[in-house]
Design an enzyme around this catalytic site. Sequence first.
Site, PDB file in Angstrom:
ATOM      1  N   TYR A 129       0.845  -1.198   0.000  1.00  0.00           N
ATOM      2  CA  TYR A 129       0.000   0.000   0.000  1.00  0.00           C
ATOM      3  C   TYR A 129       0.877   1.243   0.000  1.00  0.00           C
ATOM      4  O   TYR A 129       2.023   1.206   0.438  1.00  0.00           O
ATOM      5  CB  TYR A 129      -0.874   0.024   1.261  1.00  0.00           C
ATOM      6  CG  TYR A 129      -2.141  -0.790   1.165  1.00  0.00           C
ATOM      7  CD1 TYR A 129      -3.064  -0.567   0.153  1.00  0.00           C
ATOM      8  CD2 TYR A 129      -2.431  -1.762   2.114  1.00  0.00           C
ATOM      9  CE1 TYR A 129      -4.228  -1.313   0.072  1.00  0.00           C
ATOM     10  CE2 TYR A 129      -3.602  -2.505   2.051  1.00  0.00           C
ATOM     11  CZ  TYR A 129      -4.498  -2.269   1.026  1.00  0.00           C
ATOM     12  OH  TYR A 129      -5.661  -2.994   0.950  1.00  0.00           O
ATOM     13  N   HIS A 275     -11.283  -2.705  -6.092  1.00  0.00           N
ATOM     14  CA  HIS A 275     -11.057  -3.266  -4.757  1.00  0.00           C
ATOM     15  C   HIS A 275     -12.275  -4.087  -4.319  1.00  0.00           C
ATOM     16  O   HIS A 275     -12.636  -4.133  -3.144  1.00  0.00           O
ATOM     17  CB  HIS A 275     -10.802  -2.130  -3.761  1.00  0.00           C
ATOM     18  CG  HIS A 275      -9.756  -2.449  -2.716  1.00  0.00           C
ATOM     19  ND1 HIS A 275      -8.464  -2.003  -2.797  1.00  0.00           N
ATOM     20  CD2 HIS A 275      -9.818  -3.140  -1.548  1.00  0.00           C
ATOM     21  CE1 HIS A 275      -7.785  -2.397  -1.727  1.00  0.00           C
ATOM     22  NE2 HIS A 275      -8.585  -3.100  -0.950  1.00  0.00           N
ATOM     23  N   ARG A 278     -15.046  -2.177  -2.419  1.00  0.00           N
ATOM     24  CA  ARG A 278     -14.803  -1.853  -1.007  1.00  0.00           C
ATOM     25  C   ARG A 278     -14.328  -0.419  -0.819  1.00  0.00           C
ATOM     26  O   ARG A 278     -14.065   0.001   0.297  1.00  0.00           O
ATOM     27  CB  ARG A 278     -13.747  -2.817  -0.438  1.00  0.00           C
ATOM     28  CG  ARG A 278     -14.213  -4.247  -0.435  1.00  0.00           C
ATOM     29  CD  ARG A 278     -13.064  -5.220  -0.208  1.00  0.00           C
ATOM     30  NE  ARG A 278     -12.618  -5.335   1.161  1.00  0.00           N
ATOM     31  CZ  ARG A 278     -13.196  -6.075   2.088  1.00  0.00           C
ATOM     32  NH1 ARG A 278     -14.285  -6.761   1.803  1.00  0.00           N
ATOM     33  NH2 ARG A 278     -12.691  -6.152   3.307  1.00  0.00           N
TER      34      ARG A 278
END
Length: 382
Positions: A129, A275, A278
């Site tokens: 990330y 995602h 989400r």
Amino acid sequence: MIISSALDYREAARRKIPPFLFHYIDGGAGSEMTLRANISDLAAIPVRQRALRGAAEIRLSTQWFGQQSALPLILGPVGLAGMFARRGEVQLARAATASKIPFVQSTVSVCSIDEVAATCPHSLWFQLYVLKDRGFMRDVLERARGAGVTTLVFTVDLPTPGPRYRDAHSGMSGPYASLRRLFQALTRPGWAYDVGVMGRPHDLGNISAYMGRRIGLEDYIGWLTANMDPAISWPDLEWIRDFWKGPMIVKGILDPEDARDALRFGADGIVVSNHGGRQLDGAISTARALPEIARAVGDGVVLFADSGVRSGLDVLRMLALGAKGVLLGRAAAYALAARGRPGVENMLSILANEMRVSMTLTGVASIGEIDESILALTDIGK
Ligand SMILES: Cc1cc2nc3c(=O)[nH]c(=O)nc-3n(C[C@H](O)[C@H](O)[C@H](O)COP(=O)(O)O)c2cc1C
């Protein structure tokens, strides 16, 4: 219960694990419009049924960046998998190895990269990330490189966590969350023993290794929120491209302009993804976004896709819309939660069989032959 499709694992997972974990896997952002659209848009794409095309031997293998894969599938990154089953990331990695496909380990996994790599050195990919703490990013990249990770998956669609209403209701977060989780664990004694007791330690292995102290589930949302970096833009990331010499895939692209930016940034691959619904509720489904992005990037990168894939036919549809490989999110998470590594291997064999049948009936014998000509085109494919 009888399992005959990948989706049966959803119900099996619901019965096996505490509700807060089931809803963490199953849920999406906001009112879950995008989550539903991912599934319904993909499933609504009609395919051309062909007759007597003479496809005697169906070949499902493919390759990306010179790495062979027995299926056009990748076990995508899923945070906290070590809470779904005992040392879940190790089980996922073993299932992927047995099935001869890659596994992408999440930044926010329970097991550390070293724990996974030690049991399973084959074709390990790592997902990173964008975080405020560049020291952590550098540390984890070094660990990944040292552990033999071949491919970096760099997720760019989580500069801030999407609002997950279900998590507050389920006890994943919200008032008295730890108390509610404890009560729920008591209603799932099999999980409580196998994961709650035998699956310890329950921390975020990669982050604890860097911080030098335990970062547990209770710190998870707080750590994630505090560390996401909404201020970041492409030029801030150039050091990562310089640092990582192997293939680098940018995950979470939904717009053709962003796809071109990722290309300029030096990505070797792109995952068209929202995602799994989400993040931004109301964002376009992957099935709708994919064809235009495929046209925008051409052969400049290897295109992957995820979000909404629940069957072998769905995999075929994604490939027909322009993807060269498909990541599985929830399909693998449900199977892991329900039956551990054997469940994931079984789910993969169900998808593989469905792919063989769908390819036979659409008249294609190998992954390389799949393109939009197997679709009975709708507005989605245009
Ligand atoms: C429980 C769960 C945790 C996830 N954690 C991560 C993660 O840590 N990193 C990441 O890049 N994507 C993560 N994702 C997104 C998946 O990699 C993937 O993009 C998404 O699940 C695809 O949609 P699908 O579940 O409909 O297949 C997560 C998804 C789920 C369901």
